[in-house]
Write a protein that holds these residues in place. Structure first.
Motif, mmCIF file in Angstrom:
data_model
loop_
_atom_site.group_PDB
_atom_site.id
_atom_site.type_symbol
_atom_site.label_atom_id
_atom_site.label_comp_id
_atom_site.label_asym_id
_atom_site.label_seq_id
_atom_site.Cartn_x
_atom_site.Cartn_y
_atom_site.Cartn_z
ATOM 1 N N ALA A 290 75.947 52.734 -87.625
ATOM 2 C CA ALA A 290 77.024 52.945 -86.673
ATOM 3 C C ALA A 290 77.307 51.670 -85.895
ATOM 4 C CB ALA A 290 76.650 54.071 -85.721
ATOM 5 N N SER A 291 76.278 50.914 -85.543
ATOM 6 C CA SER A 291 76.489 49.678 -84.794
ATOM 7 C C SER A 291 77.337 48.723 -85.613
ATOM 8 C CB SER A 291 75.144 49.000 -84.508
ATOM 9 O OG SER A 291 74.306 49.873 -83.806
ATOM 10 N N LEU A 292 77.039 48.656 -86.862
ATOM 11 C CA LEU A 292 77.799 47.734 -87.694
ATOM 12 C C LEU A 292 79.256 48.169 -87.781
ATOM 13 C CD1 LEU A 292 75.163 47.133 -90.508
ATOM 14 C CD2 LEU A 292 75.861 45.583 -88.677
ATOM 15 N N SER A 293 79.453 49.465 -87.840
ATOM 16 C CA SER A 293 80.821 49.961 -87.900
ATOM 17 C C SER A 293 81.565 49.588 -86.626
ATOM 18 C CB SER A 293 80.813 51.466 -88.110
ATOM 19 O OG SER A 293 82.125 51.949 -88.196
ATOM 20 N N ILE A 294 80.888 49.705 -85.506
ATOM 21 C CA ILE A 294 81.546 49.383 -84.248
ATOM 22 C C ILE A 294 81.855 47.900 -84.165
ATOM 23 C CG2 ILE A 294 81.167 49.207 -81.762
ATOM 24 C CD1 ILE A 294 80.722 51.956 -81.750
ATOM 25 N N ILE A 295 80.933 47.136 -84.616
ATOM 26 C CA ILE A 295 81.173 45.696 -84.589
ATOM 27 C C ILE A 295 82.359 45.347 -85.480
ATOM 28 C CG2 ILE A 295 80.163 43.458 -85.199
ATOM 29 C CD1 ILE A 295 77.420 44.868 -84.540
ATOM 30 N N GLY A 296 82.527 46.158 -86.516
ATOM 31 C CA GLY A 296 83.697 45.939 -87.366
ATOM 32 C C GLY A 296 83.374 45.158 -88.625
ATOM 33 N N ALA B 288 97.934 41.642 -82.680
ATOM 34 C CA ALA B 288 97.923 40.547 -81.723
ATOM 35 C C ALA B 288 98.568 39.311 -82.313
ATOM 36 C CB ALA B 288 96.480 40.247 -81.285
ATOM 37 N N VAL B 289 98.263 39.060 -83.555
ATOM 38 C CA VAL B 289 98.847 37.899 -84.207
ATOM 39 C C VAL B 289 100.356 38.038 -84.290
ATOM 40 C CG1 VAL B 289 98.974 36.649 -86.396
ATOM 41 C CG2 VAL B 289 96.773 37.457 -85.533
ATOM 42 N N GLU B 290 100.765 39.249 -84.639
ATOM 43 C CA GLU B 290 102.190 39.522 -84.833
ATOM 44 C C GLU B 290 102.996 39.171 -83.588
ATOM 45 O OE1 GLU B 290 103.975 43.139 -87.465
ATOM 46 O OE2 GLU B 290 103.052 43.626 -85.567
ATOM 47 N N THR B 291 102.443 39.519 -82.431
ATOM 48 C CA THR B 291 103.200 39.247 -81.218
ATOM 49 C C THR B 291 102.933 37.860 -80.685
ATOM 50 O OG1 THR B 291 101.377 40.244 -80.004
ATOM 51 C CG2 THR B 291 103.306 41.620 -80.407
ATOM 52 N N GLY B 292 102.075 37.155 -81.352
ATOM 53 C CA GLY B 292 101.787 35.805 -80.885
ATOM 54 C C GLY B 292 100.880 35.760 -79.688
ATOM 55 N N GLN B 293 100.170 36.821 -79.438
ATOM 56 C CA GLN B 293 99.258 36.834 -78.303
ATOM 57 C C GLN B 293 97.914 36.286 -78.759
ATOM 58 O OE1 GLN B 293 100.091 37.593 -75.251
ATOM 59 N NE2 GLN B 293 101.404 39.393 -75.137
ATOM 60 N N TRP B 294 97.844 35.025 -78.883
ATOM 61 C CA TRP B 294 96.623 34.420 -79.421
ATOM 62 C C TRP B 294 95.452 34.646 -78.475
ATOM 63 C CZ3 TRP B 294 96.565 33.305 -84.282
ATOM 64 C CH2 TRP B 294 97.799 33.067 -84.917
ATOM 65 N N LEU B 295 95.767 34.654 -77.230
ATOM 66 C CA LEU B 295 94.713 34.847 -76.243
ATOM 67 C C LEU B 295 94.037 36.200 -76.454
ATOM 68 C CD1 LEU B 295 93.655 33.132 -74.000
ATOM 69 C CD2 LEU B 295 95.143 34.336 -72.412
ATOM 70 N N LEU B 296 94.866 37.188 -76.745
ATOM 71 C CA LEU B 296 94.299 38.515 -76.958
ATOM 72 C C LEU B 296 93.439 38.539 -78.211
ATOM 73 C CD1 LEU B 296 97.200 40.900 -75.986
ATOM 74 C CD2 LEU B 296 95.012 40.589 -74.851
ATOM 75 N N LEU B 297 93.894 37.837 -79.196
ATOM 76 C CA LEU B 297 93.102 37.764 -80.416
ATOM 77 C C LEU B 297 91.731 37.183 -80.095
ATOM 78 C CD1 LEU B 297 93.303 38.328 -83.425
ATOM 79 C CD2 LEU B 297 93.867 35.924 -83.761
ATOM 80 N N THR B 298 91.770 36.165 -79.268
ATOM 81 C CA THR B 298 90.507 35.569 -78.839
ATOM 82 C C THR B 298 89.632 36.608 -78.153
ATOM 83 O OG1 THR B 298 91.909 33.698 -78.319
ATOM 84 C CG2 THR B 298 89.574 33.527 -77.737
ATOM 85 N N VAL B 299 90.253 37.376 -77.289
ATOM 86 C CA VAL B 299 89.493 38.420 -76.595
ATOM 87 C C VAL B 299 88.819 39.318 -77.609
ATOM 88 C CG1 VAL B 299 89.737 40.500 -75.201
ATOM 89 C CG2 VAL B 299 90.859 38.396 -74.500
ATOM 90 N N LEU B 300 89.576 39.709 -78.620
ATOM 91 C CA LEU B 300 89.017 40.607 -79.610
ATOM 92 C C LEU B 300 87.837 39.959 -80.318
ATOM 93 C CD1 LEU B 300 92.266 42.154 -81.173
ATOM 94 C CD2 LEU B 300 90.589 43.270 -79.713
ATOM 95 N N MET B 301 87.994 38.733 -80.620
ATOM 96 C CA MET B 301 86.920 38.049 -81.330
ATOM 97 C C MET B 301 85.664 37.980 -80.462
ATOM 98 S SD MET B 301 88.550 37.582 -83.998
ATOM 99 C CE MET B 301 87.605 36.562 -85.093
ATOM 100 N N ILE B 302 85.867 37.532 -79.235
ATOM 101 C CA ILE B 302 84.711 37.408 -78.340
ATOM 102 C C ILE B 302 84.021 38.748 -78.201
ATOM 103 C CG2 ILE B 302 83.989 36.912 -75.987
ATOM 104 C CD1 ILE B 302 86.305 34.956 -75.818
ATOM 105 N N SER B 303 84.856 39.766 -78.054
ATOM 106 C CA SER B 303 84.307 41.095 -77.867
ATOM 107 C C SER B 303 83.452 41.502 -79.051
ATOM 108 C CB SER B 303 85.455 42.078 -77.643
ATOM 109 O OG SER B 303 85.008 43.365 -77.893
#
Lengths: 91, 107, 490, 119, 139, 162, 185, 488
Positions: H382-388, H405-420
């Protein structure tokens, strides 16, 4: 005319009695004064009735004469016995 | 007729004087018992004079009957009230102001 | 043929029944008689409501004298709705009364007690039905006098002081009303509401009319327990016998709201309303918040509910303050719904008092499990009080907020919602104590309340749910009533 | 101005009386005195009503030969009813006072309040 | 106060007069001032007077409380009953017109009857209230 | 207690006359109401036990005139005396409290005596006991006057039977 | 003229009495002064041609109310009112505001005794004109009381009845227990 | 049976079940049988409805009309179907788990537990099928209230305090903000129906759109966007099955589900993007994702850590909704499913550890995995699933969110997702690692500890299997999410 004079005289008397009722000094003085005011008011109303010509108003004087007396009796009963239920048979 | 009118004036006038005198009396006299005289007693005559005078004005009618009824009523009730009041005052231990010259005083 | 008299019979039947009840011996007989009378009243009130629902008006000339010389009964949708509330609450309260009264009132007083209840009912119904301001005053006094007595029948000695306080405040209120009526009468020469309305229109600027209006409003506000004049209410509701708390909480203030509406909108209905509406709004705002906060700190369940009542009344006052169609609809709907929820709550608390003998919250610990039906009744009615959707309370809040939004008054919107939040806190206080505090060791087993107490409670609880989904009756009738009041402002 | 005074002195004195009664009710702590105050208050209101119904050179509204101007009977009727209401209220209030005295041993508001608080 | 001889005597003398006066007021309400309410009060005052002089117990034997309760109720019933009678006769509540052959006479009769109802209720309630107050605390 | 029928009748008659006098409307309806009222009053009075010879002396003769006249004269004279004292400056009264013997047999007579004393200004009966009456007098003269027994003698004793 | 004089004098008496009632502390005296107050009002009612009201006020105010208050006093046995502990500022303010409002309100009221005021021209005259033939009662007050507004009077009787029931419930235990015993027998 | 009747039946069944549970309260076996039967029936019905719905049958039923023009209406649309599928199937699994857990843990008042549980699921289904915002709000509130006793179940002072926070925040936000938003919406538009493309589009001044949207987002307290997230950790005082089902699936998902509904059907994606309503609120979601993850790292109590993880994960979905592109909505909707299955597994595992080893602190769990391999294995999956990470379902949702996020050009948000995602690894993976490879604090071995009760294990196995399955076969959910997101 004379009735007006009478009315004024009664009013003056009431005023005097009222002053005694306010000043006291003892309870009995006040009762006395109140009783006197009562009697005088009876007269005042009677005078008024004759003055205005509406003699039906005399009934009011009559009723007040009755009530005033009974009021004084009630006050005295209270002063004497401290309650309303005593029959006074005891002596 | 004029005679009755005059008489009525006289009665009412006397009653008025008597009333005022009683009113002054309850201020002049020094203690409750003596004021009782001024008030209670003048009451009777004063009322009698007034009512009879008024009855004369109204002539023979229901009104004069009622006026006389008031008079009769006051005649009985007024002294009774005075007496009861004096009685209550005495039972209530209200000491009368008495003339000390007189040695005759009782209770 | 009898049909034309039915509106009158609604008042006269209990009026005749009251002296008869006073003469009946025993315990059951007066109760049974009163019960049947209240049910007949309910029937009549429902009939009346069904007749005027479409916007028609019943007029009945008492003594056969045409108004304005005689007294007139004039019933439109608003009267009928409030009369229906009163009759319905009475009809539900009476089955509840049997056991509760047996426990709280000594036998030799029973018949007089029921007679007093009937008289209170007579007074309330009489107020609602009449179209004559002085007749209103007379019946107001009938209901007030009987409620003073009924409140004083509470077991604790504080019931006496509560009743006395109410008597003083109520009499001052009634006297103010009397002064107001007198001033208006001096200016118009009439007492009939419709006639007053017409004759007042051209002289609205008279100072006497203003003063009369002010005195009438203050007088009713005293009866209404409008916020700064509410001091009598908490004690009165707290210490009265359970049945009486139920009956008065659910009906008395509602009828006062009705009088206020009638006086302000039917009798005066003009520029003066603008003046009062500001006052109503201000008092309503304060009156929602402060009593709600007080309610949170109460340690007695009945007292808590009483403070909540004051806050709820302030909602109705807010609705009046908007003086708009939506606002008044909200007021009327809330009048109806609040009767349902407070009736249910006081009944449930009464059931607890019946078993435990006290309404202090500390004695409620753990009762939720021992009296599950009572508890769920409190819960559901409490949710209605908060205004959770699916309950009747939600409907009234909905209209009230819509009315506030319509006038873009964000402050009031906020206040209404804040009031709901405060309600969450005080309702939850009871719920939590009942359900999640362990039963104290010292307390012996408590049984569920008897069915005769539970069934009426649940009738009201179900009504709370029913009217949360089906608002045909409440909203439609309220809408008709408001239309007839002639409010045209948005 | 003088007209207003002569036309209204009656009302004004009545207002003063009302205030006296009202003041007694709300400022005094003695329960009996409060009731007396309420009575004074109400009686003054009755006077207001009767003043409204009064007609200059009128007479009591009992139809009789020789009179044409009568005072307005309606306020009289209203006040008759109001007097009855007043006496009913007084009786109830006094009954409550009796009970309060029995329960608390006092009829002073602040003493009653103290007793309630000390519970 | 019975031992007060004077009062006792005067009371004996006055009571019937007051009572009769009360009845007079009761039945002459449509001619002069007065009516059921005033008559009721006067009658009750007469009894109160008697009770003050002769004691509450004696009075209660003459007019027992349960009779008063009955009377109080019946007064209201008389009044409301009159209204119901007019209903039964096809008129509006408290419309006395049909009580007699012609409206004015019917009104007169109606007024007389309802005033009687008022008088009965008022006198009995007032006396009842007096009993309650006076008898409270009686040993 | 049984009492003569004549008391009942006399009371009824007196009351009915009173009604007629008060009423002034001698229509059949009101007169019959008067009869009903009178009977009702008498019935109540009967229940109250207040009908006896003391109050309704059917036999009370009109010869009491002499007494009434005496009393009226006393009252007027005494009134004048009191008024004089009221207006007299300085010390105007010398109150006395005296006890007088009461010799009358019947209650009625004693009451009349006591009330007459009260009615006469200057003297008030304070306490009426079995064989004495306490009187408060405004002046020595008044007290002396009473002691002389003139008043006591004037009370008509003879009309009381039994 | 003499009417006005009596009117004013009685009003003055009323004011004095009211002030005395506020100032007095002996309840006994207060009650007696109250009965005087009622009496003066009755006199005023009579002066203002309200015979029935005067009658009632005399009977009720001076009779029943006074007796009841005395009865209460007998039961409470408390004859002296406690002196007020502090000056009641708030009540004074309330009273002054109320009084001010009333005086303000009476400014526009029709003059005392004005025969053209609305009250004398709208509903009232109807009763005087038609009352006697409608109800055959010369006393219009009774006609209005018992017929035109008979329903109010029914309410009034009910009020009295309510008071009776209330007093019985509150302090009538003695009377009713006796009744109960009789029932059981 | 007509469609309307079926719909009513599936909504009514849990309530009928609740009554049945109360009636059989004196016989625990029967009671639990009732629970299981009801849960199975509901699950079966939901599947049946799904089948018919896919075949194109419309489902709709009107219950009442409490306010003129506003109905209590239930209607099935793709997003609701998706949510109902998740809730319905997971209730059955959780019931199985709960029976083992409750008996193993000797809980008191089990009757009210099961009954309230059923009611909560009923209202969740109601929310899923709600046909307009009023109905949704109604079910939302019933859900809040019916879960309160579950949270306060233990009855201890701590439980009461937690429950008070829970109900306080949820009711306060819903009444104070959400109801207000609903009322404003109604005042402006005169309707509360869910409509393709939104109902506010032409009615609301775009300048105010942001404010109204904020009212909704914060008002839907169940979505746990900071700063209104406190209730979720507070609710962790509840028994574990409650935490599992309600605070991983029903309650929180009802919140984000409402957010999705509001954005799609009330505002309409076009209106949100055009008016710029999402400009600043989106950063609350972003911030919540990061902050909650950071807080989660610092929690030693396992359930608390999972709770903060949930807070963080919920904001993914909110973020997806607020980005308001087809891709992001698809991701958000899918994440409802993916996260549900994964997170419930985690909670199951946490409960199993509590029942079997009576441990709640992560720091005490060293080496425990060796005593309870199945539990910790499920936890790992389950942890792995959550991590994605592939091959688990969680990958899909994160993928589409990132695409959005990419579609709208919100690169910052993409970064957030990655960090998360990195943070996810940091706070989740250490637990199984410590379980399997760590040492006990005092060096002893767990001889006396065995696996949790069988029914618990069964449930865990099923859900972790589902995580795996959803990677390879996400199709049912994918289709539903896709049609909800507006792409075909």
């Amino acid at each position: 005319m004379i009735l007006a004079v009478a009315a004024i005289a009664i009013l003056v008397t009431i005023a005097l009695a009222l002053a005694r009722a306010f000043m006291g000094p003892t309870l009995y003085d006040r009762i006395l004064a109140v009783n006197m005011v009562g009697t005088k008011t009876v007269l005042l109303i009677a005078v008024l009735a004759v003055l205005s010509g509406r003699t039906e108003i005399i009934d009011i004087a009559l009723i007040y004469a009755l009530i005033n007396f009974i009021g004084v009796v009630a006050v005295l009963k209270l002063v004497e016995h401290g309650n309303f239920y005593a029959s006074g048979e005891e002596d | 007729m004029i005679l009755i009118e005059m008489l009525s004036w006289l009665f009412i006038g006397a009653g008025a004087l008597l009333g005022i005198a009683g009113g002054i009396g309850i201020h002049r006299f020094p203690d409750f018992y003596s004021r009782l005289h001024a008030a209670g007693t003048t009451d009777t005559l004063c009322a009698a004079l007034f009512l009879i005078g008024l009855a004369m004005q109204t002539g023979v009618s229901v009104a004069s009957f009622k006026l006389l009824l008031i008079f009769a009523f006051l005649f009985f009730s007024s002294p009774t009230a005075s007496h009861a009041l004096a009685n209550a005052a005495m039972l209530g231990n209200l000491k009368p102001y008495l003339d000390e010259n007189n040695a005759d005083q009782q209770p | 043929m009898i049909e034309q008299h039915l509106s009158l019979l609604l008042v006269v039947i209990p009026l005749i029944a009251a002296p008869v009840t006073a003469m009946l011996p025993g315990r059951r007989l007066p109760w049974l008689f009163t019960l049947s009378v209240t049910w007949v009243c309910l029937l009549l009130a429902s009939w009346q409501l069904s007749v005027v629902m479409n916007g028609s008006v019943i007029s009945y000339e008492l003594g056969g004298w045409a108004p304005p010389w005689g007294i007139e009964y004039r019933i439109d949708a608003m009267n009928a709705l409030v009369a229906f509330i009163v009759a319905a609450i009475a009809a539900v309260t009476l089955p509840y009364a049997l056991r509760s009264v047996e426990k709280e009132i000594p036998e030799y007083q029973t018949s007089l007690f029921y007679a007093a209840i009937l008289l209170c009912l007579v007074g309330l119904l009489g107020i609602v039905q009449t179209g004559d301001v002085f007749n209103l005053f007379v019946f107001l006094e009938i209901s007030s006098l009987s409620s003073y007595v009924l409140i004083a029948m509470g077991k604790q000695r504080r019931a006496l002081t509560a009743a006395y306080q109410y008597l003083i405040m109520g009499t001052i209120g009634a006297t103010f009303l009397l002064i107001g009526i007198g001033l208006i009468y001096a200016e118009t020469g009439t007492l009939n509401m419709l006639d007053l309305n017409q004759r007042l229109q051209p002289i609205m600027e008279h100072r006497t009319v203003h003063t009369g209006f002010a005195f009438i409003v203050v007088g009713i506000a005293l009866k209404l327990a409008l916020f700064p004049l509410h001091l009598w209410l908490p004690n009165a509701y707290t210490y009265s016998p359970s049945v009486i708390s139920v009956f008065l909480a659910a009906t008395a203030t509602k009828v006062a709201v009705y009088i206020m509406l009638r006086m302000v909108f039917t009798v005066f209905s003009s520029s003066l309303v603008v003046l009062t509406s500001y006052m109503f709004l201000v008092l309503g705002i304060v009156g929602v918040i402060l009593p709600s906060i007080s309610a949170i700190f109460q340690t007695d369940a009945k007292r808590l509910l009483a403070y909540s009542s004051i806050a709820q009344i302030s909602y109705m006052v807010l609705g009046m303050g908007f003086a708009s169609v939506l606002g008044l609809t909200a007021t009327l709907v809330h009048v109806f719904n609040h009767a349902l929820m407070k009736g249910a709550l006081f009944m449930a608390i009464g059931a607890i008092v019946y078993r435990v003998g006290s309404s202090r919250l500390e004695n409620f610990q753990g009762l939720g499990r021992q009296m599950p039906w009572t508890f769920s009744a409190i819960l559901i009615a409490g949710l209605s009080l908060i205004g959770i959707p699916g309950t009747a309370g939600f409907i009234s809040k909905w209209y009230l907020v819509l009315a506030a939004l319509e006038q873009q008054s964000w402050l009031i919107t906020g206040v209404i919602l804040l009031g709901s939040l405060l309600a969450v806190i005080y309702v939850w206080k009871i719920v939590e104590i009942m359900f999640f505090r362990p039963v104290p060791e010292t307390v012996i087993e408590v049984r569920e309340a008897p069915a005769s107490l539970l069934i009426p409670t649940w009738v009201l609880v179900s009504a709370n749910l029913f009217f949360g989904f089906n608002t045909e009756l409440t909203v439609d009738v309220a809408g008709t009533a408001v239309r007839l009041l002639g409010v045209t402002a948005p | 101005m003088i007209d207003i005074i002569f036309g209204h002195y009656n009302y004004w004195i009545v207002v003063v009386l009302m205030m006296a009664g009202f003041y007694t009710v709300i400022s005094r702590g003695n329960l009996i005195k409060k009731i007396a105050g309420i009575n004074i208050f109400q009686t003054s209101v009755f006077l207001l009503y009767i003043s409204i119904g009064y007609v200059e050179k009128g007479t009591a509204p009992i139809i009789a030969e020789g009179y044409t101007v009568y005072s307005n009977p309606l306020p009289h009727v209203l006040i008759l009813t109001a007097i009855v209401v007043g006496v009913a209220t007084t009786a109830l209030g006094l009954a409550l006072v009796v009970r309060i005295k029995e329960a608390y041993g006092t009829i002073e508001e602040d003493e009653i309040h103290d007793q309630d608080m000390s519970l | 106060m019975k031992h007060n001889l004077i009062l006792r005597l005067i009371a004996k003398f006055l009571f019937p007069v007051i009572a009769l006066f009360a009845f007079y007021v009761q039945f002459h309400g449509d001619y002069g001032p007065g009516g059921g309410f005033q008559a009721g009060v006067i009658l009750s005052v007469a009894f109160i007077f008697y009770a003050l002089v002769y004691g509450l117990k004696t009075t209660e034997e003459i007019l027992p409380p349960h009779v008063l309760r009955l009377l109080a109720s019946s007064g209201v019933l008389i009044y409301a009953g009159t209204g119901v009678v007019s209903l039964l006769m096809g008129e509006n509540f408290l419309d006395y017109d049909p009580l007699s052959s012609e409206p004015a006479a019917g009104q007169h009769l109606g007024i007389l009857v309802i005033e009687l109802g008022v008088g009965i209720t008022v006198s009995s309630v007032m006396l009842m209230i007096f009993y309650a107050f006076a008898g409270r605390g009686q040993p | 207690m049984k009492y003569p029928v004549k008391h009942v009748i006399s009371l009824s008659v007196v009351l009915f006359l009173l009604w007629l006098g008060l009423s002034g409307h001698w229509t059949p309806l009101l007169v019959s109401l008067g009869i009903v009222s009178t009977l009702l009053t008498v019935y109540i009075a009967h229940r109250m036990d207040v009908i006896d010879h003391e109050t309704y002396p059917a036999h009370m003769r009109l010869l009491m005139f002499r007494f009434w006249f005496f009393l009226a004269r006393e009252i007027i004279a005494a009134n004048i005396d009191v008024i004089r004292r009221v207006f007299k400056p300085g010390k105007n009264i010398s109150p006395q409290m005296i006890k007088l013997p009461v010799t009358m047999e019947t209650c009625l007579a004693r009451v009349i005596y006591a009330n007459s004393i009260t009615l006469t200004p200057g003297t008030v009966s304070v306490n009426l006991e079995k064989d004495s009456v306490t009187v408060h007098a405004l002046s020595i003269e008044g007290a002396e006057e009473l002691r002389s027994g003139r008043m006591a003698r004037a009370i008509p004793q003879d009309y009381v039977e039994e | 003229m003499i009417d006005t004089l009596i009117d004013i004098t009685l009003l003055a008496f009323l004011v004095f009495t009211a002030v005395a009632i506020i100032r007095m502390r002996n309840l006994f005296v207060i009650i007696m002064l109250f009965s005087l107050y009622s009496l003066f009002s009755a006199g005023l009612f009579a002066v203002m041609d309200a015979a029935d009201v005067a009658f009632t006020e005399a009977a009720v105010g001076a009779g029943i109310s006074t007796v009841l208050m005395l009865g209460t006093l007998a039961l409470t046995k408390n004859h002296e009112e406690k002196p007020p502990s502090h000056l009641a500022r708030l009540p004074l303010l309330v009273v002054l505001v109320t009084g001010g409002a009333l005086v303000y309100g009476t400014y526009d009221i029709p003059s005392f005794g004005d025969p053209a005021s609305p009250a004398q021209t709208h509903v009232g005259p109807y009763y005087i004109q038609h009352g006697k033939e409608d109800t055959s009662a010369p006393n219009i007050v009774t006609a209005v009381l018992a017929s035109y507004r008979g329903y109010d009077t029914l309410g009034e009787v009910t009020v009295i009845f309510t008071a009776g029931i209330g007093v019985m419930l509150l302090i009538g235990g003695r009377l009713m227990r006796k009744q109960k015993r009789k029932d059981q027998r | 049976m007509t469609e309307a009747q079926v719909l009513l039946l599936v909504l009514g069944l849990p309530f009928i079940g609740a009554v049945g549970i109360v009636l059989t309260r004196h016989r625990p076996n029967l009671r639990e049988a009732v629970t299981l039967i009801t849960a199975s029936a509901v699950c079966a019905l939901v599947l049946m409805i799904y089948g018919q719905f896919q075949a194109g049958t419309p489902f709709a039923v009107d219950i009442a009309e409490p306010l003129p023009g506003l109905l209590i209406r239930f209607e099935i649309e793709p997003l609701g179907m998706l949510f109902a599928l998740v809730a319905g199937s997971l209730w059955l699994i959780t019931s199985i788990y709960a029976i083992g857990y409750m008996r193993g843990h000797h809980e008191v008042n089990q009757t009210s537990f099961y009954a309230m549980f059923a009611i909560a699921i009923g209202s969740t289904l109601g929310a899923a099928f709600a046909g307009n915002l009023l109905t949704l709000f109604l079910c939302y509130e019933i859900l809040t209230i019916s879960t309160y006793p579950l949270v306060a179940h233990a009855g201890t002072a701590e439980a009461r305090r937690g429950a008070r926070t829970y109900i306080g925040i949820l009711l306060a936000t819903s009444i104070g903000l959400q109801l207000l938003a609903i009322l404003i919406t109604y005042a402006i538009t005169g309707t509360l129906d869910f409509r393709e493309g939104g109902i506010l589009a032409d009615k609301l001044d775009p300048a105010w759109a942001g404010l109204l949207l904020a009212l909704y987002i914060f008002g839907i307290g169940k979505a746990a966007v900071m700063p209104f997230h406190r209730w979720l950790p507070a609710a962790m005082v509840a028994p574990t099955p409650v935490s599992a089902l309600l605070h991983a699936v029903a309650v929180v998902k009802a919140g984000v589900f409402t957010v999705l509904k509001v954005t799609i059907y009330i505002f309409g994606t076009d209106f949100i993007t055009q008016s710029g309503a999402n400009d600043w609120i989106i950063w609350f979601a972003g911030a919540t994702i990061l902050l909650a993850s950071l807080i989660a790292m610092r929690q030693d109590n396992l359930k608390m850590r999972l709770a903060y993880s949930t807070v963080s994960q919920l904001s993914y979905i909110v973020l997806g909704a607020l980005l308001a592109t087809n891709m992001s909505l698809l991701g958000g909707a899918l994440h409802i499913t993916m996260h549900a299955f994964a997170k419930i597994t985690l909670f199951f595992a946490a409960g199993a550890i509590l029942v079997a080893a009576n441990k709640t602190l992560i720091s005490d769990m060293g080496g425990l995995g060796r005593a309870m391999p199945i539990t910790f294995g499920a936890f790992l999956v389950a942890s792995l699933s959550i991590i994605g990470l592939p091959p688990f379902g969680g990958m899909w949702s994160k993928w589409y969110l990132g695409m959005g996020a990419v579609e709208t050009g919100q690169w910052l948000l993409l970064t957030v997702l990655m960090i998360s995602s990195l943070l996810n690894i940091a706070y989740l993976l250490p637990i199984p690692i410590r379980g399997f490879f760590g040492k006990t604090r005092d060096g002893t071995h767990y001889h006396h500890i065995t696996e949790a009760p069988k029914s618990c294990l069964l449930a865990m196995a099923l859900t972790s299997l589902a995580c795996l399955l959803l990677f390879f076969y996400p199709d049912p959910f994918y289709q539903l999410a896709l049609s909800a997101a507006g792409g075909q």
